[in-house]
Design an enzyme around this catalytic site. Structure first.
Site, PDB file in Angstrom:
ATOM      1  N   GLU A   1       0.804  -1.225   0.000  1.00  0.00           N
ATOM      2  CA  GLU A   1       0.000   0.000   0.000  1.00  0.00           C
ATOM      3  C   GLU A   1       0.837   1.275   0.000  1.00  0.00           C
ATOM      4  O   GLU A   1       0.557   2.208  -0.755  1.00  0.00           O
ATOM      5  CB  GLU A   1      -0.983   0.013   1.189  1.00  0.00           C
ATOM      6  CG  GLU A   1      -2.192  -0.884   1.005  1.00  0.00           C
ATOM      7  CD  GLU A   1      -1.922  -2.340   1.364  1.00  0.00           C
ATOM      8  OE1 GLU A   1      -0.823  -2.647   1.849  1.00  0.00           O
ATOM      9  OE2 GLU A   1      -2.830  -3.174   1.166  1.00  0.00           O
TER      10      GLU A   1
ATOM     11  N   HIS B   1     -10.493  -4.833  10.197  1.00  0.00           N
ATOM     12  CA  HIS B   1     -11.154  -4.555   8.914  1.00  0.00           C
ATOM     13  C   HIS B   1     -12.423  -3.733   9.108  1.00  0.00           C
ATOM     14  O   HIS B   1     -13.340  -3.810   8.295  1.00  0.00           O
ATOM     15  CB  HIS B   1     -11.486  -5.855   8.178  1.00  0.00           C
ATOM     16  CG  HIS B   1     -10.337  -6.443   7.420  1.00  0.00           C
ATOM     17  ND1 HIS B   1      -9.242  -6.976   8.044  1.00  0.00           N
ATOM     18  CD2 HIS B   1     -10.110  -6.571   6.089  1.00  0.00           C
ATOM     19  CE1 HIS B   1      -8.394  -7.427   7.133  1.00  0.00           C
ATOM     20  NE2 HIS B   1      -8.889  -7.185   5.929  1.00  0.00           N
TER      21      HIS B   1
END
Lengths: 326, 330
Positions: free
Chosen positions: A60, A129
């Site tokens: 990322e 998450h």
């Protein structure tokens, strides 16, 4: 005006911009061959090829930094970070580079990159998450932060974000990709600043953004039907910069404010809006503003606990009832 | 490289040395604030590589030890010094400082202060070059210690995967701030670390500008011909501490003495003298010229330049008058 789903709106915006400008590119994990985890890039790989619809490695910070570097030379990258939780890994490049490069170069360089990412608590995804990070991005000078509540905004905000010369973070929600709504048939550019009155009212303002706009609208119906309280719902689709004028104007009309956020309350959107009310229109208030927020904990896996951690429509109704003493 | 080029390079490197030494003085005099990372000892790295590249055409990016890279790319030393003084006339209008020299007109894409931050930015510049179809390359200078950041591995992987035109130059000065490389890094030879990404690499003496130039030519030919990234490791040494706040107590005096004998200026100067192309007197004359130039032009410009005005404090945060902020021009 056609009714389409949220994911289709995001896809359409990217399709149009990829077709218009050869310097637009889309990149992220599984955005290419797989068409995107939430279908936001479905079919674009076949249409524009692997050099412009790029499946990235799971890196990322690396691929976000790569997009930012490309934007220095006039590329218009749209980075999809699969889940906002993974954006923590890219914070160095987003904050230290994209948000600051214009300033620290004295205006010589800019990073016209779009980073879009779904956040929010979905269905039992657990603590790593389920992050809601809009409040983090909202605190960073040099970034624009928008968060669509419907397909029209999702389409129009993304179109403007791609063409805007600033770095824009678009906060989406995992539970909203199948939400339906009308989107203009002609190309449409939504402003990246301001707010929208999603429902007019006179007695209290419910400030929401992204998914909480929908909670506010449902709560407003209940309050009207059962308690004859007419709530105005203000959709804060822009969080950075946030619409101070819109906040003041609505509170000046209703004299009461409830801010509804899916995130934990500390240092959040609610805290910021309350501070703005204080600064802009304190003497218009008939009651102390209230926040409806998540419980300040990592999000639990267990369904009952998860549900208890996140605000819902009833919490908004209860907060307003308490404010009115009914 | 002909004799005229060598003499010019020697002058440029001597200018770089004197420029940095003058920064040191200005810092001690408190004319320069913040952090200051100086380049003496490493001059042959930037000069050798960029001599082989096309400064002003190729894109260059680096970390916070950035003054000399900017100047070799074509930045006006007066503006670089003015930036260190925090002046409006500075290369970043006094908003950046020593660690954030930018000269985008000369394609010097900036100095960045997070170790390893420029690795992916350089790859992205390579990606944009590829999209535009030009023959430029992206050159990223960073130190050895940056290679212990995740961005090093993430960027090398993507650069190779997508065949990006990027030259990564590792200025291996043996220390990451105050920690010696063998105490922080499992594989001391940095060029070996990129073999895991199937990227061609080389290690060269970073104190001999002619060797650097030769190695850089090979590297740049590779990248410019479309064969993808290349990694060039240059063995070098910084004479001063990591920054001005560094006492430099972690290094052995014998080590410092050893490297001072391998000074890049002296190596080139003595080679020119041995070849009968140059004299010590000429060198002294050039040095004297440079000292005058730095004092009379560079420092004078910085001293006489105005500070930015507080009324402009909020400028350069976001784009001004961008039509799409308000939903487009139509």
């Amino acid at each position: 005006m056609a009714e389409i789903m949220f994911w289709e709106a995001v896809r359409r915006a990217q399709d149009e911009e990829l077709a218009r400008d050869p310097m637009v590119l889309v990149m992220g994990e599984d955005v290419g061959v797989a068409g995107g985890t939430y279908k936001a890039t479905l079919g674009l790989y076949d249409k524009y090829g692997p050099d412009r619809v790029i499946d990235t490695p799971i890196s990322e910070n690396g691929f976000t930094g790569l997009a930012i570097g490309a934007s220095f030379l006039g590329a218009r990258p749209v980075v999809e970070i699969m889940s906002v939780n993974f954006a923590w890994l890219a914070m160095d490049q987003i904050i230290n580079t994209a948000a600051k490069v214009r300033y620290m170069s004295g205006g010589q360089l800019e990073a016209p990159v779009v980073i879009r990412s779904p956040g929010g608590t979905a269905h039992q995804l657990g603590a790593q998450h389920s992050a809601r990070m809009e409040k983090v991005f909202m605190g960073i000078a040099g970034l624009r932060v928008v968060t669509p509540s419907n397909p029209r905004q999702a389409y129009g905000l993304l179109k403007s974000a791609i063409r805007c010369n600033d770095p824009v973070f678009i906060n989406e929600h995992e539970l909203m990709y199948n939400l339906k709504g009308e989107v203009p048939d002609d190309e449409y550019y939504h402003p990246l600043v301001g707010s929208e009155i999603a429902r007019p009212g006179r007695d209290v303002t419910l400030f929401g953004y992204n998914i909480s706009v929908h909670w506010c609208l449902k709560a407003a119906e209940i309050l009207s039907r059962q308690y004859s309280i007419e709530a105005e719902v203000v959709d804060l689709f822009a969080l950075k910069p946030v619409d101070r004028d819109g906040i003041r104007e609505s509170v000046t009309r209703t004299h009461r404010a409830v801010i509804v956020e899916e995130a934990e309350p500390a240092v959040g959107v609610g805290a910021e809006v309350m501070a703005i009310i204080n600064e802009e229109c304190f003497f218009e208030l008939d009651a102390a503003p209230v926040r409806v927020s998540a419980v300040d904990i990592p999000i639990p896996y267990n369904h009952t606990l998860e549900k208890a951690a996140i605000p819902e429509v009833d919490d908004v109704v209860a907060a307003v009832k308490k404010m009115f003493g009914v | 490289m002909n004799v005229a080029d060598k003499k010019r390079l020697l002058r440029e490197m001597l200018f770089a040395r004197r420029f940095e030494e003058r920064c040191y003085e200005a810092y001690v005099e408190r004319k320069i604030g913040g952090f200051l990372h100086l380049y003496p000892g490493e001059e042959a790295c930037a000069h050798g590589v960029l001599e082989a590249a096309r400064p002003g055409h190729d894109y260059v990016i680096t970390g916070y030890r950035d003054h000399i890279h900017a100047i070799k790319c074509g930045a006006d030393p007066k503006k670089v010094m003015a930036e260190l003084y925090g002046r409006e006339t500075g290369s970043s209008r006094g908003r950046g400082g020593s660690m954030h020299i930018f000269d985008v007109a000369n394609r010097f894409m900036g100095g960045y202060a997070l170790v390893g931050g420029p690795f992916p930015l350089a790859a992205g510049i390579g990606k944009a070059i590829q999209m535009k179809g030009g023959d430029e390359i992206s050159i990223c200078f960073l130190g050895d210690a940056a290679n212990n950041q995740g961005t090093f591995h993430e960027s090398l992987n993507m650069a190779k995967l997508w065949n990006l035109p990027v030259l990564y130059v590792c200025e291996n000065n043996l220390y990451g701030i105050g920690t010696r490389i063998d105490r922080s890094t499992a594989v001391v030879d940095q060029y070996k670390r990129v073999s895991g990404y199937n990227i061609p690499s080389a290690q060269e003496d970073g104190q001999d500008v002619e060797k650097v130039y030769k190695a850089a030519r090979k590297a740049i030919d590779h990248v410019r011909s479309g064969k993808g990234p290349y990694f060039l490791e240059l063995l070098t040494y910084r004479y001063r501490g990591h920054s001005m706040s560094d006492s430099n107590a972690y290094r052995a005096k014998a080590e410092e003495r050893m490297w001072s004998k391998r000074d890049p200026l002296i190596i080139l100067r003595d080679r020119l003298i041995e070849d009968g192309k140059f004299t010590k007197e000429e060198f002294k004359a050039i040095d004297s010229d440079i000292l005058d130039e730095i004092e009379d032009e560079v420092i004078a410009f910085a001293e006489q330049s105005p500070d930015p005005v507080v009324a402009d404090l909020r400028k350069y945060v976001l784009a001004e008058d961008d039509p799409y902020v308000n939903g487009g021009a139509h």
